[in-house]
Scaffold this active site. Structure first.
Site, PDB file in Angstrom:
ATOM      1  N   GLU A  46       0.821  -1.210   0.000  1.00  0.00           N
ATOM      2  CA  GLU A  46       0.000   0.000   0.000  1.00  0.00           C
ATOM      3  C   GLU A  46       0.855   1.261   0.000  1.00  0.00           C
ATOM      4  OE1 GLU A  46      -3.064   0.344  -0.569  1.00  0.00           O
ATOM      5  OE2 GLU A  46      -3.756  -1.715  -0.380  1.00  0.00           O
ATOM      6  N   TYR A 129      -6.189   6.058   4.930  1.00  0.00           N
ATOM      7  CA  TYR A 129      -6.405   5.073   3.870  1.00  0.00           C
ATOM      8  C   TYR A 129      -5.630   3.781   4.135  1.00  0.00           C
ATOM      9  CZ  TYR A 129      -5.876   2.514  -0.434  1.00  0.00           C
ATOM     10  OH  TYR A 129      -5.844   1.483  -1.347  1.00  0.00           O
ATOM     11  N   ASP A 147      -9.597   6.307  -0.770  1.00  0.00           N
ATOM     12  CA  ASP A 147      -8.638   7.091  -1.555  1.00  0.00           C
ATOM     13  C   ASP A 147      -9.390   7.746  -2.717  1.00  0.00           C
ATOM     14  OD1 ASP A 147      -9.131   5.034  -3.341  1.00  0.00           O
ATOM     15  OD2 ASP A 147      -7.029   4.507  -3.649  1.00  0.00           O
TER      16      ASP A 147
END
Length: 226
Positions: A46, A129, A147
């Site tokens: 991520e 996020y 996001d």
């Protein structure tokens, strides 16, 4: 603001979730960090995916996991080697924050990725996020991962006119996501949102005819999806 998500019945919400998860299981992208629910792998992927395309990240991810297979090895790695592994991805503060967070995990969490949203978000470089992504995918917690892609999908789904470029708008999308997220499959739901936003519900020329949730999309019904 009309909160259209509040108008959904439990039955509608369940139908939406079932159709969406079924689509994801059939169409999900084959990505190396999706092979298991290891929170370390999910976290690194991520961070790498921030401001970087998926096809660029894949090779870097494989190398990073080969060089730093555990949080402990990442925490103890020479910075020179860490930055070498990151070379070409840019935004080197991301790499330094990852190592700072790894050291935090070693000192504050006994070397194990924390499992609550509050503790995950306390780590260096991890915002809302990434917290939602790790909490939902690795630990099965019903936390939204909001996001730009997700905000675009949700804005069309419920005709939300709030400016997604404004930080203050995030709480609106967070509220909507908490209404519709599948609490039994939150990680799959968040990843379905990511895949839909990147491949179908694109910023321009969305492919509504192939969208698995077209029947639920208010913008599509009103003809204002663009």
């Amino acid at each position: 603001m009309n909160k259209e998500w509040e108008k959904w019945t439990d039955k509608e919400t369940k139908e939406f979730q079932d159709q969406f998860i079924q689509w994801y299981e059939q169409e999900k992208r084959n990505l190396p960090w999706r092979y298991n629910r290891d929170p370390y792998r999910i976290w690194i992927s991520e961070i790498m995916l921030q401001q970087t395309r998926v096809d660029t990240v894949t090779d870097y991810f494989y190398r990073f996991m080969e060089w730093f297979p555990t949080i402990e090895e990442l925490a103890n790695a020479p910075e020179e080697k860490l930055l070498k592994a990151w070379e070409g991805l840019g935004y080197y503060s991301r790499a330094r924050n990852i190592q700072a967070a790894a050291k935090q995990i070693m000192s504050e969490f006994d070397g194990k990725m924390p499992q609550t949203p509050e503790e995950i978000s306390s780590l260096k470089g991890i915002g809302p996020y990434t917290t939602g992504a790790i909490a939902s995918i690795a630990f099965g917690l019903p936390e939204p991962a909001v996001d730009g892609n997700v905000m675009r999908v949700v804005s069309r789904l419920f005709c939300i006119e709030a400016d997604i470029a404004k930080a203050s708008s995030r709480k609106i999308f967070d509220e909507a996501m908490r209404k519709i997220i599948d609490e039994k499959h939150p990680g799959e739901f968040n990843q379905a949102m990511m895949d839909l936003g990147s491949a179908i519900c694109t910023p321009t020329s969305p492919k509504c005819e192939t969208c698995p949730i077209q029947a639920f999309c208010l913008a599509n019904k009103r003809g204002i999806q663009t």
